[in-house]
Write a protein that holds these residues in place. Structure first.
Motif, PDB file in Angstrom:
ATOM      1  N   PRO A  51       0.830  -1.214   0.000  1.00  0.00           N
ATOM      2  CA  PRO A  51       0.000   0.000   0.000  1.00  0.00           C
ATOM      3  C   PRO A  51       0.859   1.257   0.000  1.00  0.00           C
ATOM      4  N   LEU A  52       0.397   2.263  -0.700  1.00  0.00           N
ATOM      5  CA  LEU A  52       1.056   3.570  -0.712  1.00  0.00           C
ATOM      6  C   LEU A  52       0.360   4.436   0.339  1.00  0.00           C
ATOM      7  N   VAL A  53       1.076   4.799   1.401  1.00  0.00           N
ATOM      8  CA  VAL A  53       0.465   5.517   2.520  1.00  0.00           C
ATOM      9  C   VAL A  53       1.017   6.939   2.578  1.00  0.00           C
ATOM     10  N   ALA A  54       0.256   7.836   3.221  1.00  0.00           N
ATOM     11  CA  ALA A  54       0.661   9.248   3.300  1.00  0.00           C
ATOM     12  C   ALA A  54       0.150   9.855   4.592  1.00  0.00           C
ATOM     13  N   ASN A  55       0.838  10.882   5.066  1.00  0.00           N
ATOM     14  CA  ASN A  55       0.417  11.663   6.222  1.00  0.00           C
ATOM     15  C   ASN A  55      -0.163  12.992   5.756  1.00  0.00           C
ATOM     16  N   PRO A  56      -1.000  13.628   6.564  1.00  0.00           N
ATOM     17  CA  PRO A  56      -1.445  14.983   6.226  1.00  0.00           C
ATOM     18  C   PRO A  56      -0.248  15.929   6.089  1.00  0.00           C
ATOM     19  N   GLN A  57      -0.373  16.894   5.230  1.00  0.00           N
ATOM     20  CA  GLN A  57       0.710  17.850   4.999  1.00  0.00           C
ATOM     21  C   GLN A  57       1.046  18.604   6.285  1.00  0.00           C
ATOM     22  N   ASN A  58       2.339  18.761   6.534  1.00  0.00           N
ATOM     23  CA  ASN A  58       2.878  19.521   7.679  1.00  0.00           C
ATOM     24  C   ASN A  58       2.635  18.847   9.034  1.00  0.00           C
ATOM     25  N   ILE A  59       2.259  17.576   9.056  1.00  0.00           N
ATOM     26  CA  ILE A  59       1.995  16.913  10.339  1.00  0.00           C
ATOM     27  C   ILE A  59       3.248  16.823  11.193  1.00  0.00           C
ATOM     28  N   GLY A  60       4.404  16.680  10.569  1.00  0.00           N
ATOM     29  CA  GLY A  60       5.631  16.534  11.344  1.00  0.00           C
ATOM     30  C   GLY A  60       5.983  17.760  12.163  1.00  0.00           C
ATOM     31  N   ARG A  61       5.481  18.905  11.777  1.00  0.00           N
ATOM     32  CA  ARG A  61       5.865  20.144  12.441  1.00  0.00           C
ATOM     33  C   ARG A  61       5.187  20.338  13.789  1.00  0.00           C
ATOM     34  N   ASP A  62       4.289  19.411  14.126  1.00  0.00           N
ATOM     35  CA  ASP A  62       3.703  19.428  15.467  1.00  0.00           C
ATOM     36  C   ASP A  62       4.639  18.818  16.495  1.00  0.00           C
ATOM     37  N   TYR A  63       5.725  18.168  16.017  1.00  0.00           N
ATOM     38  CA  TYR A  63       6.609  17.433  16.917  1.00  0.00           C
ATOM     39  C   TYR A  63       7.964  18.139  17.023  1.00  0.00           C
ATOM     40  N   GLU A  64       8.715  17.740  18.043  1.00  0.00           N
ATOM     41  CA  GLU A  64      10.044  18.314  18.253  1.00  0.00           C
ATOM     42  C   GLU A  64      10.962  18.038  17.063  1.00  0.00           C
ATOM     43  N   GLY A  65      10.773  16.906  16.434  1.00  0.00           N
ATOM     44  CA  GLY A  65      11.546  16.543  15.254  1.00  0.00           C
ATOM     45  C   GLY A  65      10.752  15.579  14.388  1.00  0.00           C
ATOM     46  N   TYR A  66      11.107  15.499  13.097  1.00  0.00           N
ATOM     47  CA  TYR A  66      10.415  14.599  12.176  1.00  0.00           C
ATOM     48  C   TYR A  66      11.336  14.319  10.998  1.00  0.00           C
ATOM     49  N   LEU A  67      10.895  13.475  10.076  1.00  0.00           N
ATOM     50  CA  LEU A  67      11.670  13.110   8.895  1.00  0.00           C
ATOM     51  C   LEU A  67      10.892  13.456   7.636  1.00  0.00           C
ATOM     52  N   ILE A  68      11.628  13.718   6.552  1.00  0.00           N
ATOM     53  CA  ILE A  68      11.033  13.928   5.228  1.00  0.00           C
ATOM     54  C   ILE A  68      11.650  12.920   4.272  1.00  0.00           C
TER      55      ILE A  68
END
Length: 334
Positions: A161-178
């Protein structure tokens, strides 16, 4: 208390939850729970949580829900209730809850935590943030989500399956990956020898759950799908120094079995010989799990489905290619 307040309208569903043995039983597991935060309170979009650990000593898990504004002030709760292990806490889509104290600063954050008790520490279960246009902002990053087992592996010859997160979701956290490549696989463990659970497109922001001891593979979540991604395929944003480090045992996944990739439609033989009886004709451009080989590796025993029956049979080595990323030994069949 949840059950004594008619606003909660909770549906309890009793079932059995089985956790993978490479993970210690963690706090309640999110089951499609989704909430929206507004200026006045928060609203359920459906889903819920499955109860998985006994933090009360009586076969129940206690959950606590509370909310804070950007100054750290409590604006809802805390409210607590315990539920039977193996059951579920589900809040009906559309049910809303108002702040009990007026917020004064962004962001507005709702937390669900599993209480400390019975020798277990407090553990986060779920959190969600929102903002109001007329409030000043104070940065309060969300905590890293709790660690849960990887999602199920994709079956052989099935598209991942090809999965995705809502745009800019990582910016709610102290750190994230792209994701820094056109497309990448999420795997059940920290290496290419492990099975695939999903794919992600380039540019997708990944919520980080953990990292292996070498910090070469990241354990991430995308739209409630959990898996490992190679650190060479992502960019780090923010601060990930405090991400949980997972042990080698926790980073192990399901190893890919040896597979035979068949070029074209070919007869499956009952014995490793051109004269062997034909069990059935099997289509090409597909993979078949290898069970064994002859001593000179000129024939391979595979598992396949003929009609609706699971069978074992032989392919000549030059009829396809061997794929063994897991580097598992292929036994010789006398």
């Amino acid at each position: 208390m949840f059950l004594r307040d008619g606003r909660w309208r909770i549906l309890l569903m009793i079932g059995v939850v089985v956790l993978m043995n490479t993970f210690v039983a963690g706090a309640a597991e999110r089951d499609r729970a989704s909430w929206t935060v507004t200026c006045d309170g928060f609203r359920s979009n459906g889903g819920g949580f499955v109860l998985t650990r006994d933090n009360t000593g009586i076969g129940r898990e206690e959950l606590v829900i509370y909310a804070t504004d950007g100054t750290g002030k409590i604006i809802f709760g805390p409210v607590a209730e315990s539920f039977i292990i193996g059951g579920g806490l589900y809040i009906t889509d559309g049910v809303s809850f108002r702040w009990t104290t007026a917020p004064t600063a962004n962001p507005l954050t709702v937390y669900v935590v599993s209480s400390a008790g019975n020798g277990l520490p407090q553990q986060p279960v779920y959190s969600v943030q929102g903002t109001c246009d007329n409030f000043p902002a104070f940065l309060t990053p969300l905590p890293f989500p709790p660690i849960q087992p990887p999602s199920p592996s994709v079956a052989i010859n099935q598209s991942s399956p090809l999965v995705a997160n809502p745009q800019n979701i990582g910016r709610d956290y102290e750190g994230y990956l792209i994701v820094n490549t056109f497309r990448a696989n999420l795997r059940s463990g920290d290496g290419v020898r492990y099975t695939i659970v999903a794919r992600v497109n380039g540019g997708t922001e990944l919520i980080v759950l953990g990292v292996n001891e070498a910090r070469t593979w990241w354990f991430v979540e995308v739209d409630e799908t959990r898996g490992w991604i190679n650190g060479d395929l992502v960019l780090v944003r923010g601060n990930l120094n405090n991400v949980p480090i997972l042990s080698p045992e926790e980073a192990q996944g399901e190893i890919l079995p040896p597979r035979f990739f068949l070029w074209i439609t070919t007869p499956l033989r009952a014995t490793p010989s051109e004269r062997g009886a034909t069990i059935c004709q099997l289509p090409g451009n597909l993979e078949y799990v290898i069970l064994g080989r002859t001593g000179d590796s000129s024939w391979y025993l595979v598992q396949a489905v003929c009609g609706d029956v699971l069978v074992e049979g032989w392919f000549k080595a030059d009829a396809g290619a061997i794929r063994n990323l897991g580097r598992l030994p292929i036994p010789v069949i006398p």
